[in-house]
Write an enzyme that holds these catalytic residues in place. Structure first.
Site, PDB file in Angstrom:
ATOM      1  N   TYR A  49       0.897  -1.035   0.027  1.00 21.45           N
ATOM      2  CA  TYR A  49       0.042   0.080  -0.107  1.00 21.45           C
ATOM      3  C   TYR A  49       0.888   1.123  -0.027  1.00 21.45           C
ATOM      4  O   TYR A  49       1.751   1.590   0.926  1.00 21.45           O
ATOM      5  CB  TYR A  49      -0.786  -0.004   1.291  1.00 21.45           C
ATOM      6  CG  TYR A  49      -2.392  -0.142   0.822  1.00 21.45           C
ATOM      7  CD1 TYR A  49      -3.060   0.712  -0.087  1.00 21.45           C
ATOM      8  CD2 TYR A  49      -2.859  -1.285   1.313  1.00 21.45           C
ATOM      9  CE1 TYR A  49      -4.114   0.525  -0.312  1.00 21.45           C
ATOM     10  CE2 TYR A  49      -4.250  -1.856   0.936  1.00 21.45           C
ATOM     11  CZ  TYR A  49      -4.762  -0.745   0.247  1.00 21.45           C
ATOM     12  OH  TYR A  49      -6.050  -1.262  -0.410  1.00 21.45           O
ATOM     13  N   GLU A  51      -0.535   4.629  -0.411  1.00 19.40           N
ATOM     14  CA  GLU A  51      -1.605   5.899  -0.472  1.00 19.40           C
ATOM     15  C   GLU A  51      -0.723   6.972  -0.168  1.00 19.40           C
ATOM     16  O   GLU A  51      -0.053   7.170   0.553  1.00 19.40           O
ATOM     17  CB  GLU A  51      -2.685   5.849   0.474  1.00 19.40           C
ATOM     18  CG  GLU A  51      -3.563   4.682   0.010  1.00 19.40           C
ATOM     19  CD  GLU A  51      -4.863   4.429   0.928  1.00 19.40           C
ATOM     20  OE1 GLU A  51      -4.780   5.187   2.284  1.00 19.40           O
ATOM     21  OE2 GLU A  51      -5.870   3.776   0.616  1.00 19.40           O
ATOM     22  N   ASP A 195      -7.566  14.553 -24.050  1.00 18.08           N
ATOM     23  CA  ASP A 195      -7.421  13.150 -23.837  1.00 18.08           C
ATOM     24  C   ASP A 195      -6.548  12.687 -25.008  1.00 18.08           C
ATOM     25  O   ASP A 195      -7.338  12.408 -26.082  1.00 18.08           O
ATOM     26  CB  ASP A 195      -8.757  12.536 -23.503  1.00 18.08           C
ATOM     27  CG  ASP A 195      -8.719  10.921 -23.582  1.00 18.08           C
ATOM     28  OD1 ASP A 195      -7.410  10.665 -23.639  1.00 18.08           O
ATOM     29  OD2 ASP A 195      -9.875  10.502 -23.265  1.00 18.08           O
ATOM     30  N   THR A 221      -3.918   7.385 -21.391  1.00 16.99           N
ATOM     31  CA  THR A 221      -3.706   6.056 -21.065  1.00 16.99           C
ATOM     32  C   THR A 221      -2.130   5.774 -21.251  1.00 16.99           C
ATOM     33  O   THR A 221      -1.339   6.502 -22.133  1.00 16.99           O
ATOM     34  CB  THR A 221      -4.508   4.698 -22.027  1.00 16.99           C
ATOM     35  OG1 THR A 221      -3.925   5.024 -23.247  1.00 16.99           O
ATOM     36  CG2 THR A 221      -5.822   4.855 -21.753  1.00 16.99           C
ATOM     37  N   LYS A 224      -1.497   2.105 -25.132  1.00 17.60           N
ATOM     38  CA  LYS A 224      -1.627   2.363 -26.549  1.00 17.60           C
ATOM     39  C   LYS A 224      -0.359   2.536 -27.109  1.00 17.60           C
ATOM     40  O   LYS A 224       0.515   1.813 -27.134  1.00 17.60           O
ATOM     41  CB  LYS A 224      -2.800   3.288 -26.722  1.00 17.60           C
ATOM     42  CG  LYS A 224      -4.100   2.715 -25.949  1.00 17.60           C
ATOM     43  CD  LYS A 224      -5.477   3.592 -26.104  1.00 17.60           C
ATOM     44  CE  LYS A 224      -6.633   2.991 -25.308  1.00 17.60           C
ATOM     45  NZ  LYS A 224      -7.850   3.776 -25.289  1.00 17.60           N
ATOM     46  N   ARG A 230      -0.890  -1.363 -18.696  1.00 17.11           N
ATOM     47  CA  ARG A 230      -1.961  -0.767 -18.738  1.00 17.11           C
ATOM     48  C   ARG A 230      -2.392   0.308 -17.609  1.00 17.11           C
ATOM     49  O   ARG A 230      -1.923  -0.125 -16.535  1.00 17.11           O
ATOM     50  CB  ARG A 230      -3.198  -2.061 -18.564  1.00 17.11           C
ATOM     51  CG  ARG A 230      -2.979  -3.201 -19.417  1.00 17.11           C
ATOM     52  CD  ARG A 230      -4.569  -3.732 -19.340  1.00 17.11           C
ATOM     53  NE  ARG A 230      -5.434  -3.046 -20.386  1.00 17.11           N
ATOM     54  CZ  ARG A 230      -5.234  -3.186 -21.638  1.00 17.11           C
ATOM     55  NH1 ARG A 230      -4.247  -3.877 -22.223  1.00 17.11           N
ATOM     56  NH2 ARG A 230      -5.963  -2.469 -22.396  1.00 17.11           N
TER      57      ARG A 230
HETATM   58  C1  LIG Z   1      -8.787   4.057 -24.500  1.00 19.08           C
HETATM   59  C2  LIG Z   1      -9.164   5.389 -24.228  1.00 19.08           C
HETATM   60  C3  LIG Z   1      -9.592   5.679 -23.047  1.00 19.08           C
HETATM   61  C4  LIG Z   1      -9.899   4.697 -21.725  1.00 19.08           C
HETATM   62  O1  LIG Z   1      -8.881   3.976 -21.422  1.00 19.08           O
HETATM   63  P1  LIG Z   1      -9.065   2.761 -20.363  1.00 19.08           P
HETATM   64  O2  LIG Z   1      -7.798   2.680 -19.954  1.00 19.08           O
HETATM   65  O3  LIG Z   1      -9.524   1.887 -21.130  1.00 19.08           O
HETATM   66  O4  LIG Z   1      -9.925   3.248 -19.314  1.00 19.08           O
HETATM   67  C5  LIG Z   1     -10.094   6.940 -22.487  1.00 19.08           C
HETATM   68  N1  LIG Z   1     -10.125   7.889 -23.634  1.00 19.08           N
HETATM   69  C6  LIG Z   1      -9.726   7.777 -24.767  1.00 19.08           C
HETATM   70  C7  LIG Z   1      -9.850   8.634 -25.901  1.00 19.08           C
HETATM   71  C8  LIG Z   1      -9.255   6.337 -25.147  1.00 19.08           C
HETATM   72  O5  LIG Z   1      -8.910   6.120 -26.527  1.00 19.08           O
END
Ligand SMILES: *Cc1c(COP(=O)(O)O)cnc(C)c1O
Length: 413
Positions: A49, A51, A195, A221, A224, A230
């Protein structure tokens, strides 16, 4: 006890390794992490932990966790040229939840990209917290160009006076003009959230425009194009750092997943290496080659091509739906996903689109010649969707090609 003593789990994991090794991964949001990233995420860091934040924890024994989280933060800041980084979000969705709550309150109005036009669930979909908490004004793409209509975005902002503008997408094959979003946000005095989940690796490598100079807050994220474990990451200006940290913890998370934070540190280190620039450039070259191969075969593409890692097939003129295409490609060893396209007449369970992406195959070392081969296979399959002999022949070819680009050759799991 070793995992091989738990046979049901062990066998499924072995089968998953084989699936990854022997099929062509064209899902645009997926990638293959390095052995080093996997070592970190499957390590003793999972046992603790932590936090709080480095130097300010709510548990004892965190000194090594402090070292690692501070490294992850410093590397993320260097990679993107940002003032502040929070590396604790468990996922992209959680990063977005925390980012929203650092800037706006429930009931606020957001201007964000329509899911059907390539946006993300967390950008205001009714079935997601964002659609339940916020009053959503969607923007989309132009019906002819399939590009985001920036004039329309500016007009909607002026008309609706949102509390936040959100830029970013999950199924958009063109460069997003963050400078133009920044200009609209600045002129109308509205905060801008970006994002960059899909394109973070391209931004880090400098092959896509960076949102950092223009956005108040940036989420992503890490798994990707960025090719990390992840997880999620948030960047912001110094003035918002304290509030943002408190919105992540204790705002919407408890203990951070420190094995993932360690793996993020490793992945950010890899992305800082000059070789990552070449990787990101190759992702885009491969997507262009794949797109051109499909276009030459008469396959329609949303927006007519690509600027990034995504190629979005428009199957409205084809005899198969997105769902059918996904299934027949899978029977030939080609993994993709059905996807809504702008102005899609089909529901999300059927769709008229297939989304392809090149980050994973580029990690395997595949290049232009392989993209031409794969594009031709996809076009052949879509032209004769009933021909199961053809799918079988291509499946054999796919396995041969995968053998030429070995993935995790020394792993058992
Ligand atoms: C993949 C994605 C997310 C979410 O990611 P998770 O890890 O699956 O929750 C958020 N915003 C965009 C634009 C994405 O392509």
């Amino acid at each position: 006890m070793s995992i091989s003593n738990d046979l049901p789990v062990f066998n499924a994991m072995r089968a998953e390794l084989k699936r990854q090794q022997n099929s062509l991964e064209l899902i645009a949001s997926e990638n293959f992490v390095s052995e080093a990233v996997m070592q970190a995420s499957g390590s003793v860091m999972t046992n603790k932990y932590a936090e709080g934040y480095p130097g300010r924890r709510y548990y004892g024994g965190c000194e090594h966790h402090d070292t690692i989280e501070a490294l992850a933060i410093d590397r993320a800041k260097e990679l993107f040229g940002a003032d502040h980084a929070n590396v604790q979000p468990h996922s992209g969705a959680t990063a977005n939840f925390a980012a929203y709550s650092a800037i706006i309150k429930p009931g606020a109005k957001i201007l964000a990209m329509d899911l059907d036009h390539g946006g993300h669930l967390t950008h205001g979909s009714k079935v997601n917290f964002s659609g339940r908490l916020f009053d959503v004004v969607p923007y989309g793409v132009n019906e002819e160009t399939h590009c985001i209509d920036m004039m329309k975005v500016a007009a909607l902002a002026e008309e609706h006076r949102p509390d936040l503008i959100v830029a970013g997408a999950s199924a958009y094959a063109r460069e997003i003009d963050f400078a133009a979003f920044g200009k609209i946000a600045a002129e109308q005095d509205i905060p801008l959230m970006v994002d960059m989940a899909h394109i973070a690796g391209l931004v880090a490598a400098g092959v896509h425009m960076s949102p950092v100079p223009y956005a108040d807050i940036i989420t992503t994220t890490t798994h990707k194009t960025l090719r990390g474990p992840r997880g999620g990451l948030i960047l912001c200006r110094k003035s918002r750092a304290k509030k943002l940290n408190s919105r992540v913890f204790p705002g919407c998370q408890g203990g951070p997943l420190m094995q993932q934070v360690a793996a993020k540190a490793v992945a950010f280190g890899e992305a800082l290496d000059p070789s990552f620039k070449a990787y990101a450039a190759a992702i885009i070259e491969n997507a262009r080659t794949l797109a051109n191969t499909l276009l030459e075969r008469g396959v329609n593409l949303v927006s007519g091509g690509t600027d990034n890692h995504i190629v979005l097939l428009d199957l409205r003129d084809s005899t198969v739906s997105g769902a059918e295409a996904e299934a027949i490609l899978e029977s030939a060893g080609i993994t993709t996903n059905k996807n809504k396209i702008p102005f899609d007449p089909e529901p999300p369970t059927i769709t008229s689109g297939i989304r392809l992406g090149t980050p994973a195959l580029t990690t395997r070392g595949m290049g232009q010649a392989e993209m031409e081969k794969i594009g031709t296979w996809i076009a052949d399959i879509l032209a004769s969707p009933e021909d199961s002999r053809l799918q079988e022949t291509i499946l054999n070819e796919v396995e041969k090609l995968c053998g030429d680009f070995p993935l995790y050759p020394s792993r058992r799991l």
